[in-house]
Design an enzyme around this catalytic site. Structure first.
Site, PDB file in Angstrom:
ATOM      1  N   ASP A   1       6.576 -10.252   7.250  1.00 11.53           N
ATOM      2  CA  ASP A   1       6.181 -10.217   5.837  1.00 11.53           C
ATOM      3  C   ASP A   1       7.342  -9.904   4.908  1.00 11.53           C
ATOM      4  OD1 ASP A   1       6.279  -7.597   6.866  1.00 11.53           O
ATOM      5  OD2 ASP A   1       4.109  -7.444   6.936  1.00 11.53           O
TER       6      ASP A   1
ATOM      7  N   GLU B   1      -4.839  -7.201   5.356  1.00  9.40           N
ATOM      8  CA  GLU B   1      -5.662  -6.025   5.083  1.00  9.40           C
ATOM      9  C   GLU B   1      -7.101  -6.301   5.515  1.00  9.40           C
ATOM     10  OE1 GLU B   1      -4.332  -3.334   4.241  1.00  9.40           O
ATOM     11  OE2 GLU B   1      -2.830  -3.524   2.659  1.00  9.40           O
TER      12      GLU B   1
HETATM   13  C1  F6R Z   1       5.475  -4.234   8.594  1.00 11.78           C
HETATM   14  C2  F6R Z   1       4.056  -4.538   8.658  1.00 11.78           C
HETATM   15  C3  F6R Z   1       2.998  -3.495   8.559  1.00 11.78           C
HETATM   16  C4  F6R Z   1       3.364  -2.175   9.239  1.00 11.78           C
HETATM   17  C5  F6R Z   1       2.256  -1.156   9.036  1.00 11.78           C
HETATM   18  C6  F6R Z   1       2.620   0.195   9.614  1.00 11.78           C
HETATM   19  O1  F6R Z   1       6.249  -5.413   8.643  1.00 11.78           O
HETATM   20  O2  F6R Z   1       3.740  -5.670   8.760  1.00 11.78           O
HETATM   21  O3  F6R Z   1       1.802  -3.992   9.128  1.00 11.78           O
HETATM   22  O4  F6R Z   1       3.590  -2.391  10.604  1.00 11.78           O
HETATM   23  O5  F6R Z   1       1.977  -1.004   7.678  1.00 11.78           O
HETATM   24  O6  F6R Z   1       3.664   0.754   8.863  1.00 11.78           O
HETATM   25  P1  F6R Z   1       4.462   2.023   9.383  1.00 11.78           P
HETATM   26  O7  F6R Z   1       5.175   1.597  10.610  1.00 11.78           O
HETATM   27  O8  F6R Z   1       5.439   2.351   8.278  1.00 11.78           O
HETATM   28  O9  F6R Z   1       3.458   3.078   9.640  1.00 11.78           O
END
Ligand code: F6R
Length: 260
Positions: free
Chosen positions: A67, A143
């Protein structure tokens, strides 16, 4: 589903790095799907160490990130382009021409998303997709309520995810409202998925994704349908799974060659 519970995020990250390194050694032109965020940081540090100290060769590896924020130029410090440079790409010998992230500055967003999908296909598909998970079960920026068949497209970030990710921006309002993200269907097409989750704030999402029903309300739950899905969890992230003892028993009983 292969559920592997480790005492700490560091231990889980070392296993994940070893698994990725093995893939790259077996298939030097592997196509990797990569993630940003806090979760993969220790894994990337270990990959850099393996490159420097053990000669892990990224020269033929191709990467596709999940993303990117809409409207952020690659040089913006909070962009995922910049994140990947800082935490991985600048420190290994991956060829810049083989690095791919969605184009947050695209003027024709639908065409740019179609081109991203086409580039993944042209590269032969993703061999291994690395994933984190949001506290609401999102993967990529899919989401809750995202179509489980979705492809790369623009999505609106929820208020909760905006709060969780605001740390990267000078002020919370500076954070874009939109992202380009691989779809759930894009992620499901990867030959293998490796999801990492650390910390108590991921425990509800993990329990729902692994043991709950498959539902667009927890997009990660669709990974139950993936033929090769591995989950590397620390103890707090695994704490709400009801069959913890069983998962540990299965993993402990595996022959070494079958373990991650
Ligand atoms: C990142 C992504 C998100 C994260 C998720 C968890 O490229 O696609 O889905 O993997 O938001 O974020 P963290 O690792 O910061 O808890």
């Amino acid at each position: 589903m292969e559920i592997i519970i480790q005492p700490t995020p560091e231990a889980a990250s070392l296993l994940a790095a070893r698994h990725l390194a093995q893939l790259i050694r077996e298939k030097p032109n592997a196509v990797l799907g990569l993630a940003t965020g806090h979760t993969p940081l220790a894994l990337y540090r270990e990959l850099i160490r393996l490159h420097r100290e053990d000669g892990l060769d990224f020269s033929r590896v191709t990467t596709f990130n999940l993303d990117e924020y809409v409207g952020l130029p690659p040089a913006h410090p909070a962009s995922y382009h910049a994140f990947m440079q800082e935490h991985l790409f600048a420190h290994v010998n991956v060829s810049p021409s083989r690095i791919h992230l969605p184009d947050g500055l695209a003027t024709d967003i639908p065409a740019s998303c179609r081109a991203y999908e086409e580039a993944i296909r042209a590269a032969g598909g993703i061999d291994l997709q690395l994933l984190g998970i949001g506290g609401d079960g999102h993967i990529g920026f899919n989401e809750p309520s995202s179509s489980l068949a979705s492809r790369t497209r623009i999505k609106t970030i929820t208020e909760r995810t905006r709060r969780d990710n605001a740390y990267a921006f000078a002020t919370p309002d500076a954070m874009p409202h939109h992202v380009l993200t691989m779809g759930v269907g894009t992620i499901m097409d990867a030959r293998q998925v490796l999801l990492l989750a650390f910390g108590a704030k991921k425990a509800d999402a993990i329990a729902a994704a692994l043991e709950g029903p498959i539902t667009a309300m927890n997009p990660a739950s669709i990974l139950q349908m993936h033929p090769v899905a591995k989950y590397l969890l620390d103890e707090p992230a695994a704490a709400k799974l009801t069959r913890l003892d069983y998962y540990r028993w299965v993993y402990d009983g595996k022959p070494d060659w079958q373990k991650v």
